[in-house]
Structure formats: structure tokens, C-alpha cells
Design a protein around this motif. Sequence first.
Motif, PDB file in Angstrom:
ATOM      1  N   MET B   1       0.811  -1.221   0.000  1.00 49.20           N
ATOM      2  CA  MET B   1       0.000   0.000   0.000  1.00 49.20           C
ATOM      3  C   MET B   1       0.841   1.267   0.000  1.00 49.20           C
ATOM      4  O   MET B   1       0.483   2.237  -0.664  1.00 49.20           O
ATOM      5  N   PRO B   2       1.961   1.306   0.748  1.00 50.69           N
ATOM      6  CA  PRO B   2       2.692   2.581   0.762  1.00 50.69           C
ATOM      7  C   PRO B   2       3.121   3.007  -0.646  1.00 50.69           C
ATOM      8  O   PRO B   2       3.138   4.198  -0.944  1.00 50.69           O
ATOM      9  N   HIS B   3       3.445   2.019  -1.516  1.00 52.87           N
ATOM     10  CA  HIS B   3       3.892   2.434  -2.847  1.00 52.87           C
ATOM     11  C   HIS B   3       2.747   3.077  -3.623  1.00 52.87           C
ATOM     12  O   HIS B   3       2.965   3.939  -4.465  1.00 52.87           O
ATOM     13  N   ILE B   4       1.500   2.678  -3.331  1.00 52.82           N
ATOM     14  CA  ILE B   4       0.356   3.297  -3.999  1.00 52.82           C
ATOM     15  C   ILE B   4       0.246   4.760  -3.579  1.00 52.82           C
ATOM     16  O   ILE B   4       0.116   5.654  -4.410  1.00 52.82           O
ATOM     17  N   ALA B   5       0.317   4.985  -2.275  1.00 54.23           N
ATOM     18  CA  ALA B   5       0.223   6.349  -1.766  1.00 54.23           C
ATOM     19  C   ALA B   5       1.361   7.209  -2.319  1.00 54.23           C
ATOM     20  O   ALA B   5       1.159   8.364  -2.708  1.00 54.23           O
ATOM     21  N   ALA B  39      -7.219   1.909  -3.103  1.00 52.73           N
ATOM     22  CA  ALA B  39      -6.366   2.774  -2.294  1.00 52.73           C
ATOM     23  C   ALA B  39      -5.822   3.935  -3.120  1.00 52.73           C
ATOM     24  O   ALA B  39      -5.586   5.033  -2.591  1.00 52.73           O
ATOM     25  N   GLY B  40      -5.616   3.702  -4.417  1.00 53.52           N
ATOM     26  CA  GLY B  40      -5.143   4.772  -5.299  1.00 53.52           C
ATOM     27  C   GLY B  40      -6.188   5.853  -5.452  1.00 53.52           C
ATOM     28  O   GLY B  40      -5.886   7.055  -5.423  1.00 53.52           O
ATOM     29  N   ILE B  41      -7.456   5.427  -5.621  1.00 50.25           N
ATOM     30  CA  ILE B  41      -8.554   6.390  -5.728  1.00 50.25           C
ATOM     31  C   ILE B  41      -8.638   7.215  -4.435  1.00 50.25           C
ATOM     32  O   ILE B  41      -8.760   8.445  -4.477  1.00 50.25           O
TER      33      ILE B  41
END
Lengths: 237, 603
Positions: B1-5, B39-41
Motif C-alpha cells: 500500500m505505501p507504494h500506492i500512496a 487505495a489509489g482512488i
Amino acid sequence: MSGHFMFDGRPVPFEAGQTILEAARAAGHYIPHLCWHPDFPPHGSCKLCMVKVGGRHVSSCALEAKEGMEVESNTPEMNGERRALLQMLFVEGNHFCPSCEKSGNCQLQAQAYELEMTSARFDHFFPVRPVDASHPDILLDFNRCIFCELCVRASRDVDGKSVFALTNRGIHKHLVVNAESGQLGDTDFSADDLAANICPVGVILHKRVGFEVPIGERTYDEVPISVVSMRDKGSKP
Amino acid sequence: MPHIAQAAESVITKHGRDATRLLQILIDLQQALGYLPPAGISAVAAGLDLPRARVEGVAGFYSFLHLEPVGEYRILFSDNITDRMLGSLELRDALCRKLWVEQGKLSEDGLISIDVTSCTGMCDQGPAMLVNGLPITRVDHQRINEIAELVRTRVPLSAWPRAFFHVDDNIRRRDALLGQSFVSGSAIEAAIRLGRDQWIDEMRASRLRGRGGAGFTTCVKWEACRDAPGSDKVVVCNADEGEPGTFKDRVLLTRCADRVFEGMVLAAWATGANRGFMYLRGEYAYLRPALEAELARMRAAGLLGRTILGEAGFDFDIEIHLGAGAYVCGEESALIESLEGKRGTPRIRPPFPVTHGYLGRPTVVNNVETLTKTTLIALGGGAAFAATGTAQSTGTKLLSVSGDCAFPGIYEYPFGVRIDRVLEDCGAGDAHMVQVGGASGVTIAGYEFSRSIAFEDVPSAGAFMVFDSSRDPFDVAHNFVDFFTHESCGFCTPCRIGTSLLKGYMDKLARGYGAKKDLADIEWINRLLRNTSHCGLGSTAPNPVVDTLAKFRPAYERRLRTLDFEPAFDLDAALAAARRITGRDDPAAHLDSGDKQHTEGER
């Protein structure tokens, strides 16, 4: 600027900036509509308020009245097209009036009676639209959505929450709520929101009040929508 | 998830946290992540301070944005009728078989997804496909075999044979525009010499009309925008060439980007605009690097930016926005919504964009070809321009010719050219029907081939699809109905539902279950679409059906059973599941269906 235009052959006065629908209403002439609401700017999606002006079809909720316009509204031709638009809405969703809590208070159903729609004419789409019962006080039954966006607009412009939005497009267009989980229970939606009390059909329902008023004694059960709408002009669409 | 943020944050920063750039942000984020995960949205919504539902609503609108995982290789077969005529469906099936994947589904290893997409504008060199957004032309079985192997062995797209991605211009006939060499900056210089007012006078004298389809007089738009109150006026080049069968703008953007942009500067000079956008359809994203380079060259040459060619107060610059697979964004108010980072839903008009356009500012939206033509007017004068073509349609028109002909490609003719002349030039010996103006255009039958391409006779946005006597007009109309159903934005009742209903009837006829009543229903839906739709998409969607029904009625009638009513499905076949469950197949478990055979594959 103000003036008069002809509405089904009768002169109707208008003030500058008034739309055909508003001026006609003020003069006591009803034009069927679903997505229009007196407290919101025109939306123009349901197309039920379509009238003919000088032979051209226009949305009466959106077009400003002009001096000398010749408007045809309550004619067999226009009502026939309105009826067909209603039939489209009925086959698009899953509308089972006898088992719907909104029956009798539903504007779609009331319009169907008003415009003497006796069958759906077209093949039903029977879409699969799961309900959302995650919120403690509100149930969302998307099967009945007609995409008037009144909940979207009310939540965004009045409640200041933007709980609802539309996603996808075409026949796959549908409502989403403002939460990553997609669940209403994970939003800040409240039963007091205007958006919780504005749905013209049976999508946004309050829990624990089912059938409080018996079917047969509800708003449109005895008085047609054209009468209710004109009687409570200020508040009722 | 952190890479998405992280990815979201870097894309948002790149776009200056500007919510009007939401669509561009989503396109870039998808480029980074492969698709747009929930999570990207959420991260984009938080980073732009927008409601999450709004971001999801925008992402869900555009065909090229994916809210579900897609393959490392995303292959989209162009699904215009001209691609189909060249065997695209068989090629698609072959590739699906070779790679063990079902159309529209992601392969289990996440390697590939295969689907179809609306016309990609390569009709003169089809069948065409997009691989991760890049066009591949002239697909054949050999190419399918090679592609399957490249995918299986995970060869990165950059290492695929260059020849796959070759796009030809195929210019077959040159006239005033394509036949003339052009010195960059000369048109701007000429217009500045004339002065703003006299430049508008020349435009008025030219009687140039919009080349995007509607044919509105360009000068009237420009004057309305110039005279509209408010500063910060905007010029938009509509490069969202989505009309099936049209590819002339692609060639103009490839061959004479300098003239396209120069036309935008000329529009700015006339209207007083200082901001320009080119809205480039996602299918043409591969053209973007060359277009950006051209913009940089023009800035360096003083043709864009502040004080253009030394003219004090003449400031104008252009940025490119990408579309993401939505035909409706070719409609100017939908295009503006999309430019503002919203769903591409056409607005209520009036007010029109010339007074209330991009962010409420006076905005001119012109087609690529229209803008290019203005350079001719600046250089040669309005009167000379008006001397060509016809009385109501001055100048030349670029036709995108495809289908059953020997020489598909771009043909430039003065307006007024007869259809049989075009057919002769393109080597269409056995033409029996022509679709002029694309899916929303006019179907022309053989007895009308002496008609002319002009606003006063057969108007055209540029498509010219030829069909020989082996083609079935019903199949052509069916393909176009599918197209409109897919591309309807869904805003208004008649178009959202009416196009789907129409598709249902056409499918029913195609399956051989048609009845006379269906033709009556089709005609009724056509009328509702025409009369009550919110924008041109819905009101023109029935055109191919209306025209083919009128001109090629036998193509429909031979699909009818001679009954007044025929259900849309086989009643007996519908009982197959019940028979399977009960383990029965005796005669009593079947409906008495006369001479129909019980051939359902019950196991």
C-alpha cells in the motif's frame, strides 16, 4: 424583461430568467417531471418535461421562456413520448411496486398513473443491483434508481457531504457512496440529511418505518401527482 | 500500500495539486500502477481534497481507466465495422485461443487481457489494435502468432518489432491544404499584420464552417467568444477524433502539427484568448511526444508564450490534455467537462461554451481540421478561400476513405465533390453502399452516388466507408448501434436506455428471432432518441438504423419470421436447465415446438 408565451394555446406570463416549466407552474399549468426540483437548478436528465417549442423538442426545466414562444406540452404526442420514457425507466431497473415501501409515495409510479402507462412495453433488463443495508438508519435499494441525481446534488450542495456520486457510464451507470469500502455505513451519512429525504423513488429508505402509512392512503394514492405537485408548489416537486 | 500512496503523491505533485487535472492525474497514476486500485482512488481524493466518490465517478466513466486489475499486456482490438470486414473478430478469437484467455477477462497469471474497443482511427490500415495504448496496424494471422509469442515470453513492448507500430499517412489526394508547403509562423505573422479586427473580417469572408460535423460557422463562434464578457478566454482544439471511420485528424496531427497549433494561435488572436488546450483522444496518445516537441519548438521560435512574434499583449500558450476512451467527449461541452477533470457529460445548453465554457470562461472549441484551414485563410485571404468549394460549404474537405476499396487513405477535395468521383478515385469498383460522416452520419445507397459531399447535400465529418455488394447493411448498422450503446454517457433517459433497447432489438434480429412488431418498435425508439436526447450522440445514434431501414429494408426483412410476435429467446431451450436438474429428456419435458430440433447440448 418579462412577457408572455403561449402554453398549449393559452397565454402564460413570465419573468426574466424564468424557465418554461417554472413560468407554466406559476400560472397553474403542470408539466410532468422527475429530476427537476424547485429547490435545485435544472438538471435535465429525465427528459419527462420535454415540450415542443416552434416544432423543436426542448427540456422545459432548462430553457428560459421567451416572448412569443409557442409551447406544446399536454398533447397526445408529447404525453406519448413521456409515457415511453417512463416505460424505459421501468424496464431499466427492478421496479416491483406491490412490494415496495415507497409505493404510493413514489413519483415514478405516480407519473406512470398520471400518463396512463398500462404496460412496460419493452423487455425488462432485470439488472443485478445489490442493496446496501450497512447504515444503521438507512437502506439503499439501488434497484429503483432512476439517476435523477437529487441525492447527489442534495448531499453535495446542501448537506456539504458529497456522500453520493455516479460512476461508470451508459446503461452501466450507477450510484456509489463516498467510502473506499463502498458501504454507506462507512460514510458520514445521516438520516437527517436532505439527501436522505429527497429520493423521488424507493432507493433511499429509512429503516424501521416500513408501511407506517398503509398503502392506499399515501400521497399519490388518491390524488394524482399533477394535483399534489401544483397544490404544494413551493415544497413539492 | 505505501507504494500506492507514494505513486499518487508524486503524480499529484507533478500536476500541481490541481483538481481540474483529475483525469490527467488518473491517467498518469494508472500508467504507474497498471490499474487504479481502491487505495489509489482514495489517495488521489485525499491529495486533491475531493470527495472520494467523485474521483471514483470520474475514473469509472472512461473506458481506458481500469478500477480492476488488467493484464501486463492489455490488448484492445479496434471494433469498427471496417476492422471487422478485415477479419478482426477472427483474429481476436485466434489470439484468445493461443493465450488461453477469454475476451474481457484477465488471464489467471495476470499476464494478459484481451478486449475490443471503439474505432481507433486506423481504418485505412486495419485491422488495428492497441497494446498498452500503442497502436498496431495491419494485424494478420502471422502477426497474431508473433504477438502471442512475444506476450508468452514477456518481451517488453519496447523490444517488439518496430514495424508493428508503423502508422502510414496514406495521403492519396492533395488539394489546397495538403498540396501547399507551409512556413512555420507565416500565418501568425500574416494575421498580426492584418490586425485583430481585419483578421476576423477575413475569417468572416471565408465563410469557413466547422469540420467536426456540425458545420457551425467558425467566425460566428470566434466573434461570440471575443464579444463575451470576461477575460481569460480559452481556445480548445478538439482532437478527440472518435467518430468511427474518421482518421483525417490523426494525419493532420502527424503531418502538420505546426499548422494545427498555428490555427489555435490564430483563434487566440481573433478572440483575445490567452490559454489553449488540445484535447487529444487517448487512442492517439502515441502522437503526444512529437506534439510536445512541436510546442517546444514554437515556444523557442516566439510563436507561443508571451508577446508572440513581438506583438505586445499577445500572450498565448497551449497544453495537451489526454482523453481516455470516451466518444462523447467529442461533444464540445462534454469535452470541456472532461478538461475540467470531470465525467464527460454534455452540459445543458444554452449557455454555450463561447460565453460559459472552460471554468465558466468564454471558450472556443474548434476541430483540428477547422483550425488547420484557418492558416490558409490567413495566408491567402478569406475571399480566395470562399472561392473554392460550394456556396454554403467553402474550401476543401479531408475525407478518411476506408472499407472496400483499393486505395484507402486521406483524400482532400473541394467541397461539392460527388460521391461517385470519390469512389472512382479510391478504386471502389463494386461499391453498393457508403457510410458518409461515420456512425452518426448518412448511409448512401447506390442510387444516390451522384450526390455531393457538402453541408447542403451530404454533410460529413470526414468518414467515408465503402461497402461492396458482399456486405450486409444490417451488419453495418448493428455494429454502429453497438458502438453508440457502448459510448452513451448515460446522462439522459432516452439515450441511456434507448440505445440499449435498440441494441436488444438488433441482437434479436441478428439471432433470427425478429418479428414485424420489432421493426415498429425500432422505429419508435429511433424517434424517441432523435426527439428527446440531451445531445447529439443520442439524437444521431439511430441514423444508421433509420437509413438502412429506409434504403435496405430487405436486409432486415429477411431476418424476420413471418409472425406478428416472436419471443427474444427459444422457449424450449430455456427449459434446458430444468431438464438437467430433473434428469429428464423425454418428449413431455419439451415444449411442442413443431419442426424445431432439440439440439441444445445437454450433458
